[in-house]
Scaffold this motif. Sequence first.
Motif, PDB file in Angstrom:
ATOM      1  N   ILE A 266       1.384  13.064  12.256  1.00 47.19           N
ATOM      2  CA  ILE A 266       1.139  12.571  10.828  1.00 47.19           C
ATOM      3  C   ILE A 266       0.233  11.019  11.316  1.00 47.19           C
ATOM      4  CG2 ILE A 266       2.329  11.224   8.749  1.00 47.19           C
ATOM      5  CD1 ILE A 266       4.880  13.396   9.641  1.00 47.19           C
ATOM      6  N   ILE A 267      -0.797  10.847  10.605  1.00 46.75           N
ATOM      7  CA  ILE A 267      -1.676   9.849  10.866  1.00 46.75           C
ATOM      8  C   ILE A 267      -1.967   9.185   9.647  1.00 46.75           C
ATOM      9  CG2 ILE A 267      -2.225  10.898  13.347  1.00 46.75           C
ATOM     10  CD1 ILE A 267      -5.047  11.508  12.048  1.00 46.75           C
ATOM     11  N   PRO A 268      -2.780   7.741   9.645  1.00 46.95           N
ATOM     12  CA  PRO A 268      -3.074   7.561   8.375  1.00 46.95           C
ATOM     13  C   PRO A 268      -4.543   8.105   7.874  1.00 46.95           C
ATOM     14  CG  PRO A 268      -2.610   5.682  10.122  1.00 46.95           C
ATOM     15  CD  PRO A 268      -2.649   7.011  10.743  1.00 46.95           C
ATOM     16  N   GLY A 269      -4.692   8.169   6.635  1.00 49.07           N
ATOM     17  CA  GLY A 269      -5.719   8.823   6.199  1.00 49.07           C
ATOM     18  C   GLY A 269      -7.217   7.785   6.818  1.00 49.07           C
ATOM     19  N   PHE A 270      -8.459   8.644   6.767  1.00 46.21           N
ATOM     20  CA  PHE A 270      -9.609   7.887   7.156  1.00 46.21           C
ATOM     21  C   PHE A 270      -9.972   6.882   6.248  1.00 46.21           C
ATOM     22  CE2 PHE A 270      -9.315  11.427  10.429  1.00 46.21           C
ATOM     23  CZ  PHE A 270      -9.005  10.697  11.646  1.00 46.21           C
ATOM     24  N   ILE A 271     -10.565   5.840   6.539  1.00 45.67           N
ATOM     25  CA  ILE A 271     -11.516   5.006   5.722  1.00 45.67           C
ATOM     26  C   ILE A 271     -13.055   5.034   6.296  1.00 45.67           C
ATOM     27  CG2 ILE A 271     -11.437   2.800   4.602  1.00 45.67           C
ATOM     28  CD1 ILE A 271      -8.474   4.118   4.706  1.00 45.67           C
TER      29      ILE A 271
ATOM     30  N   GLY B  72     -11.058  -0.782   8.353  1.00 45.18           N
ATOM     31  CA  GLY B  72     -11.554  -0.515   7.203  1.00 45.18           C
ATOM     32  C   GLY B  72     -10.633  -0.585   6.137  1.00 45.18           C
ATOM     33  N   GLY B  73      -9.396  -0.276   6.197  1.00 41.77           N
ATOM     34  CA  GLY B  73      -8.346   0.344   5.300  1.00 41.77           C
ATOM     35  C   GLY B  73      -7.918  -1.316   4.714  1.00 41.77           C
ATOM     36  N   SER B  74      -8.105  -2.269   5.382  1.00 42.20           N
ATOM     37  CA  SER B  74      -7.536  -3.494   5.033  1.00 42.20           C
ATOM     38  C   SER B  74      -8.446  -4.135   4.087  1.00 42.20           C
ATOM     39  CB  SER B  74      -7.554  -4.686   6.275  1.00 42.20           C
ATOM     40  OG  SER B  74      -8.865  -4.784   6.710  1.00 42.20           O
ATOM     41  N   PHE B  75      -9.661  -3.505   3.594  1.00 38.61           N
ATOM     42  CA  PHE B  75     -10.622  -3.869   2.773  1.00 38.61           C
ATOM     43  C   PHE B  75      -9.812  -3.560   1.139  1.00 38.61           C
ATOM     44  CE2 PHE B  75     -14.250  -3.703  -0.237  1.00 38.61           C
ATOM     45  CZ  PHE B  75     -15.011  -4.920   0.018  1.00 38.61           C
ATOM     46  N   PHE B  76      -8.991  -2.651   1.377  1.00 42.43           N
ATOM     47  CA  PHE B  76      -8.202  -2.083   0.172  1.00 42.43           C
ATOM     48  C   PHE B  76      -6.950  -2.706  -0.060  1.00 42.43           C
ATOM     49  CE2 PHE B  76     -11.584   1.313   1.199  1.00 42.43           C
ATOM     50  CZ  PHE B  76     -11.914   1.741  -0.132  1.00 42.43           C
ATOM     51  N   GLY B  77      -6.487  -3.486   1.095  1.00 42.05           N
ATOM     52  CA  GLY B  77      -5.191  -4.206   0.692  1.00 42.05           C
ATOM     53  C   GLY B  77      -4.179  -3.761   1.947  1.00 42.05           C
ATOM     54  N   LYS B  78      -2.904  -3.436   1.624  1.00 40.70           N
ATOM     55  CA  LYS B  78      -1.997  -2.680   2.784  1.00 40.70           C
ATOM     56  C   LYS B  78      -2.530  -1.280   2.854  1.00 40.70           C
ATOM     57  CE  LYS B  78       1.369  -6.123   3.450  1.00 40.70           C
ATOM     58  NZ  LYS B  78       2.788  -6.262   3.324  1.00 40.70           N
ATOM     59  N   VAL B  79      -3.482  -0.837   3.495  1.00 41.50           N
ATOM     60  CA  VAL B  79      -3.831   0.514   3.508  1.00 41.50           C
ATOM     61  C   VAL B  79      -4.366   0.801   5.118  1.00 41.50           C
ATOM     62  CG1 VAL B  79      -5.847   2.123   2.903  1.00 41.50           C
ATOM     63  CG2 VAL B  79      -4.706   0.600   1.372  1.00 41.50           C
TER      64      VAL B  79
ATOM     65  N   PHE C  44       1.129   2.664   9.075  1.00 39.95           N
ATOM     66  CA  PHE C  44       2.367   2.635   8.485  1.00 39.95           C
ATOM     67  C   PHE C  44       3.372   1.892   8.760  1.00 39.95           C
ATOM     68  CE2 PHE C  44       1.234   7.525   9.571  1.00 39.95           C
ATOM     69  CZ  PHE C  44       0.559   7.790   8.299  1.00 39.95           C
ATOM     70  N   GLU C  45       3.049   0.610   8.709  1.00 42.95           N
ATOM     71  CA  GLU C  45       4.077  -0.633   8.734  1.00 42.95           C
ATOM     72  C   GLU C  45       4.708  -0.641   7.325  1.00 42.95           C
ATOM     73  OE1 GLU C  45       1.683  -4.071  10.357  1.00 42.95           O
ATOM     74  OE2 GLU C  45       0.266  -2.381  10.380  1.00 42.95           O
ATOM     75  N   GLU C  46       5.594  -1.437   7.226  1.00 43.51           N
ATOM     76  CA  GLU C  46       6.446  -1.483   6.088  1.00 43.51           C
ATOM     77  C   GLU C  46       5.847  -2.065   4.857  1.00 43.51           C
ATOM     78  OE1 GLU C  46      10.172  -3.873   6.498  1.00 43.51           O
ATOM     79  OE2 GLU C  46      10.255  -3.877   4.468  1.00 43.51           O
ATOM     80  N   GLY C  47       5.586  -1.549   3.828  1.00 39.97           N
ATOM     81  CA  GLY C  47       4.818  -1.973   2.626  1.00 39.97           C
ATOM     82  C   GLY C  47       3.413  -1.440   2.576  1.00 39.97           C
ATOM     83  N   TYR C  48       2.966  -0.769   3.512  1.00 43.68           N
ATOM     84  CA  TYR C  48       1.754  -0.325   3.600  1.00 43.68           C
ATOM     85  C   TYR C  48       1.531   1.060   2.593  1.00 43.68           C
ATOM     86  CZ  TYR C  48      -1.037  -3.009   6.744  1.00 43.68           C
ATOM     87  OH  TYR C  48      -1.758  -3.955   7.388  1.00 43.68           O
ATOM     88  N   ASP C  49       0.559   1.282   1.698  1.00 43.33           N
ATOM     89  CA  ASP C  49       0.618   2.770   0.971  1.00 43.33           C
ATOM     90  C   ASP C  49       0.444   3.751   1.893  1.00 43.33           C
ATOM     91  OD1 ASP C  49      -0.046   1.040  -1.331  1.00 43.33           O
ATOM     92  OD2 ASP C  49      -2.139   1.351  -1.660  1.00 43.33           O
ATOM     93  N   PHE C  50       1.079   4.603   1.390  1.00 38.18           N
ATOM     94  CA  PHE C  50       1.465   5.786   2.326  1.00 38.18           C
ATOM     95  C   PHE C  50       0.107   6.724   1.911  1.00 38.18           C
ATOM     96  CE2 PHE C  50       2.974  10.228   3.303  1.00 38.18           C
ATOM     97  CZ  PHE C  50       2.993  10.060   4.679  1.00 38.18           C
TER      98      PHE C  50
END
Length: 420
Positions: free
Chosen positions: A54-59, A356-363, A366-372
């Motif tokens: 399970i990994i973060p989506g790519f940006i 790249g995700g930080s351009f979108f906010g908390k993206v 998988f730290e607390e508060g990040y969009d899943f």
Amino acid sequence: MVKGDIAFTSSKDKLDIYEDAYLIVEDGQVVKISKNLEESYKDYPVEDYTSKLIIPGFIDIHLHAPQYPNMGLGLDKELIPWLETYTFPEEEKYGDLEYSRRVFTRLINDLWRFGTTRSVVFASIHKESTKLLMDLFVESGLGAYVGKVNMDRNTKKELTEDTNQSILDTEEIIKEYNDKSDLVKPIITPRFVPTCTEGLLEALGNLAIKYKVPVQSHLNENTSEVIWVKELFPNSKNYASVYDDYNLFGQTKTIMAHCIYNTDEEIDLMAQNGVYAAHCPYSNYNLSSGIMPLRKFLDKGVPVGLASDISGGNSLSMMRIIAGAIQASKMKWLGTEKELAPLSFSEAFYLATKGGGSFFGKVGSFEEGYDFDALIIDDSPLTGIKDLTIEERLQKFIYIGDDRNIIERYVKGRKVRKPF
Ligand code: GUN
Ligand code: FE
């Protein structure tokens, strides 16, 4: 809640790994990751991905949607002849909404397929086609910033906008789309300095500030382009300062693609203004542009993300682009007498997710508060010969895996199905 082998990068330096763990999601956001399920979560429904990654989506922070039909074509040319021969004639076609729909649905399906959950996209000069692209992204459930391209000189007659009309069309899109969707947003998109008059740049900077809209463009990609900008703006300190003088360089969130020939002063200005660099290694090879000295940007604290730059780039796969960024950094290391250290695996993975995700906010993490935003990876076809750690399994997926290994995609906690 999902369960599986979890890997992400909260910082560049190392992977955060949780073997066979639970990740709890509430309202689309990560609450916590735990090895053992606490009593209070016992009744939560679990999506069981045991033994999957399970990994973060790519940006992907820079690509051109209307160039998608050209992917893989004409890559024996350099930037300016390539633009004139291949790119501009293709981009002319997007007054046609049926053609636009055909191309954009295919592109969005393929972004989905390759696990790119968020992207930052150039459309063309065409207002209605740009709106259609935004609507299709909304329908897909994927996240995107989408920009109507602005250009009012130095291109084909058919793509040369009337300056006032260009500004009016851009403002119309901003007003209509700024608050329409939380996943799909407008971004101001002067193509690059050579195709924009001073009047256009000034008006776009004003719009950025008035509506608090981000900005994207190209910077220092090719040596002929850099010389051309110097001729067009002889009184500007450098290429970056042309954008900066018109409030298009970090006055609102900004991405500049390529940044291969930045002077140290230009890199410092990016760090100071928080301007993102989009590193596009494949495009930079294909168009003989050069290799970006990425390490300098990281050392100076410039935010960086990775990008396909379709169709200068020839692959939408962020897996390939992560590997390509590491390979490019190694060639740069050799070419600079081993001064600019190559990227580590975790650094490159970070750039394609949290960077790249930080351009979108908390993206992108998988730290607390990040969009899943997540991908479920079945890497079993790639493994099974010898024992591998989770980090090694991830390396295999990035270097030799492909879209077939991605079995689910999530954006903001929602499972996203094949869009079209
Ligand atoms: N510079 C200006 N326009 C473009 C484009 O479409 N692609 C690339 N790679 N560079 C550009
Ligand atoms: Fe580009």
